[in-house]
Design a protein around this motif. Structure first.
Motif, PDB file in Angstrom:
ATOM      1  N   SER A   1       0.876  -1.476   0.244  1.00 47.63           N
ATOM      2  CA  SER A   1      -0.055  -0.469   0.032  1.00 47.63           C
ATOM      3  C   SER A   1       0.655   1.181   0.197  1.00 47.63           C
ATOM      4  N   ASN A   2       2.328   1.394   0.832  1.00 49.07           N
ATOM      5  CA  ASN A   2       3.025   2.260   0.601  1.00 49.07           C
ATOM      6  C   ASN A   2       3.971   2.686  -0.536  1.00 49.07           C
ATOM      7  N   LYS A   3       3.869   1.161  -1.047  1.00 47.88           N
ATOM      8  CA  LYS A   3       4.216   1.932  -2.859  1.00 47.88           C
ATOM      9  C   LYS A   3       3.823   2.712  -3.384  1.00 47.88           C
ATOM     10  N   LEU A   4       1.772   1.689  -3.840  1.00 57.40           N
ATOM     11  CA  LEU A   4       1.325   2.210  -4.593  1.00 57.40           C
ATOM     12  C   LEU A   4       1.162   3.799  -4.054  1.00 57.40           C
ATOM     13  N   MET A   5       1.234   4.165  -2.665  1.00 53.39           N
ATOM     14  CA  MET A   5       1.068   5.747  -2.799  1.00 53.39           C
ATOM     15  C   MET A   5       1.555   6.336  -2.989  1.00 53.39           C
ATOM     16  N   TRP A   6       2.951   5.583  -3.405  1.00 54.22           N
ATOM     17  CA  TRP A   6       4.045   6.502  -3.162  1.00 54.22           C
ATOM     18  C   TRP A   6       4.485   6.196  -4.811  1.00 54.22           C
ATOM     19  N   TRP A   7       3.682   5.911  -6.288  1.00 49.94           N
ATOM     20  CA  TRP A   7       4.223   6.361  -7.442  1.00 49.94           C
ATOM     21  C   TRP A   7       2.659   6.957  -7.400  1.00 49.94           C
ATOM     22  N   ARG A   8       1.388   6.872  -6.596  1.00 45.06           N
ATOM     23  CA  ARG A   8       0.358   8.084  -7.045  1.00 45.06           C
ATOM     24  C   ARG A   8       1.056   9.115  -6.829  1.00 45.06           C
ATOM     25  N   VAL A   9       1.353   9.839  -5.619  1.00 48.03           N
ATOM     26  CA  VAL A   9       1.827  10.558  -5.467  1.00 48.03           C
ATOM     27  C   VAL A   9       2.729  10.932  -6.628  1.00 48.03           C
ATOM     28  N   ARG A  10       3.925  10.440  -7.570  1.00 47.01           N
ATOM     29  CA  ARG A  10       4.297  11.036  -8.448  1.00 47.01           C
ATOM     30  C   ARG A  10       3.782  11.278  -9.363  1.00 47.01           C
ATOM     31  N   LEU A  11       2.843   9.537  -9.860  1.00 46.78           N
ATOM     32  CA  LEU A  11       2.004  10.569 -11.185  1.00 46.78           C
ATOM     33  C   LEU A  11       1.579  11.779 -11.153  1.00 46.78           C
ATOM     34  N   GLN A  12       0.403  11.661  -9.996  1.00 50.40           N
ATOM     35  CA  GLN A  12       0.308  12.924 -10.099  1.00 50.40           C
ATOM     36  C   GLN A  12       1.205  14.451  -9.765  1.00 50.40           C
ATOM     37  N   LEU A  13       1.818  14.608  -9.348  1.00 46.46           N
ATOM     38  CA  LEU A  13       3.519  15.584  -9.915  1.00 46.46           C
ATOM     39  C   LEU A  13       3.113  15.178 -11.380  1.00 46.46           C
ATOM     40  N   LEU A  14       3.879  14.107 -11.705  1.00 50.11           N
ATOM     41  CA  LEU A  14       3.956  14.222 -13.291  1.00 50.11           C
ATOM     42  C   LEU A  14       2.683  15.328 -14.181  1.00 50.11           C
ATOM     43  N   THR A  15       1.794  14.431 -13.811  1.00 48.41           N
ATOM     44  CA  THR A  15       0.498  14.623 -14.503  1.00 48.41           C
ATOM     45  C   THR A  15       0.695  16.544 -14.002  1.00 48.41           C
ATOM     46  N   LEU A  16       0.790  17.285 -13.406  1.00 49.93           N
ATOM     47  CA  LEU A  16       0.421  18.157 -13.506  1.00 49.93           C
ATOM     48  C   LEU A  16       1.723  18.827 -13.482  1.00 49.93           C
ATOM     49  N   VAL A  17       2.681  18.460 -14.041  1.00 53.88           N
ATOM     50  CA  VAL A  17       3.661  18.897 -14.470  1.00 53.88           C
ATOM     51  C   VAL A  17       3.650  19.241 -16.180  1.00 53.88           C
ATOM     52  N   PHE A  18       2.582  17.860 -16.765  1.00 59.37           N
ATOM     53  CA  PHE A  18       2.417  17.619 -18.373  1.00 59.37           C
ATOM     54  C   PHE A  18       1.821  19.176 -18.357  1.00 59.37           C
ATOM     55  N   ILE A  19       0.385  19.343 -17.171  1.00 58.10           N
ATOM     56  CA  ILE A  19      -0.580  19.995 -17.866  1.00 58.10           C
ATOM     57  C   ILE A  19      -0.133  21.921 -17.838  1.00 58.10           C
ATOM     58  N   LEU A  20       0.911  21.385 -16.888  1.00 59.96           N
ATOM     59  CA  LEU A  20       1.868  22.837 -17.182  1.00 59.96           C
ATOM     60  C   LEU A  20       2.357  23.255 -18.238  1.00 59.96           C
ATOM     61  N   LEU A  21       3.061  22.381 -18.534  1.00 60.72           N
ATOM     62  CA  LEU A  21       3.355  21.993 -20.109  1.00 60.72           C
ATOM     63  C   LEU A  21       2.742  22.550 -21.432  1.00 60.72           C
ATOM     64  N   TRP A  22       1.123  21.875 -21.622  1.00 58.35           N
ATOM     65  CA  TRP A  22       1.082  21.304 -21.791  1.00 58.35           C
ATOM     66  C   TRP A  22       0.015  23.481 -22.603  1.00 58.35           C
ATOM     67  N   TRP A  23      -0.322  24.155 -20.773  1.00 56.99           N
ATOM     68  CA  TRP A  23      -0.952  24.823 -21.204  1.00 56.99           C
ATOM     69  C   TRP A  23       0.223  26.045 -21.177  1.00 56.99           C
ATOM     70  N   MET A  24       1.375  26.197 -21.034  1.00 61.78           N
ATOM     71  CA  MET A  24       2.479  27.067 -21.836  1.00 61.78           C
ATOM     72  C   MET A  24       2.587  26.773 -22.910  1.00 61.78           C
ATOM     73  N   THR A  25       2.400  25.419 -24.218  1.00 57.86           N
ATOM     74  CA  THR A  25       1.860  25.957 -25.524  1.00 57.86           C
ATOM     75  C   THR A  25       1.009  26.175 -25.606  1.00 57.86           C
ATOM     76  N   LYS A  26       0.654  26.566 -25.340  1.00 54.32           N
ATOM     77  CA  LYS A  26      -1.010  26.664 -26.320  1.00 54.32           C
ATOM     78  C   LYS A  26      -1.225  27.635 -26.802  1.00 54.32           C
ATOM     79  N   GLY A  27      -0.207  28.793 -26.683  1.00 54.38           N
ATOM     80  CA  GLY A  27      -0.644  29.680 -27.241  1.00 54.38           C
ATOM     81  C   GLY A  27       0.445  30.060 -28.308  1.00 54.38           C
TER      82      GLY A  27
END
Length: 70
Positions: A44-70
């Motif tokens: 359970s701890n390993k899955l939580m670790w992966w989930r948190v890091r994947l959420q961070l990666l998703t947020l970084v990709f959202i930020l990069l997607w937003w920056m390349t939008k214009g």
């Protein structure tokens, strides 16, 4: 710039679905097995670790997607 926007959009979708998959895997593993198992707690701890890091990666990709939008 348009190609980068499309690539980041696809990466946002893939990383978001990966995060959702790890979340559901954690919920399923939490519902199964003995309640006092040390292996279950570690898993359970390993899955939580992966989930948190994947959420961070998703947020970084959202930020990069937003920056390349214009």
């Amino acid at each position: 710039m348009i190609l980068a926007n499309k690539i980041f959009f696809v990466l946002v979708i893939v990383s978001g679905l990966s995060t959702l998959g790890v979340l559901f895997a954690g919920l399923v593993s939490m519902a199964r097995g003995p309640t006092n198992s040390l292996e279950r707690a570690r898993g359970s701890n390993k899955l939580m670790w992966w989930r948190v890091r994947l959420q961070l990666l998703t947020l970084v990709f959202i930020l990069l997607w937003w920056m390349t939008k214009g």
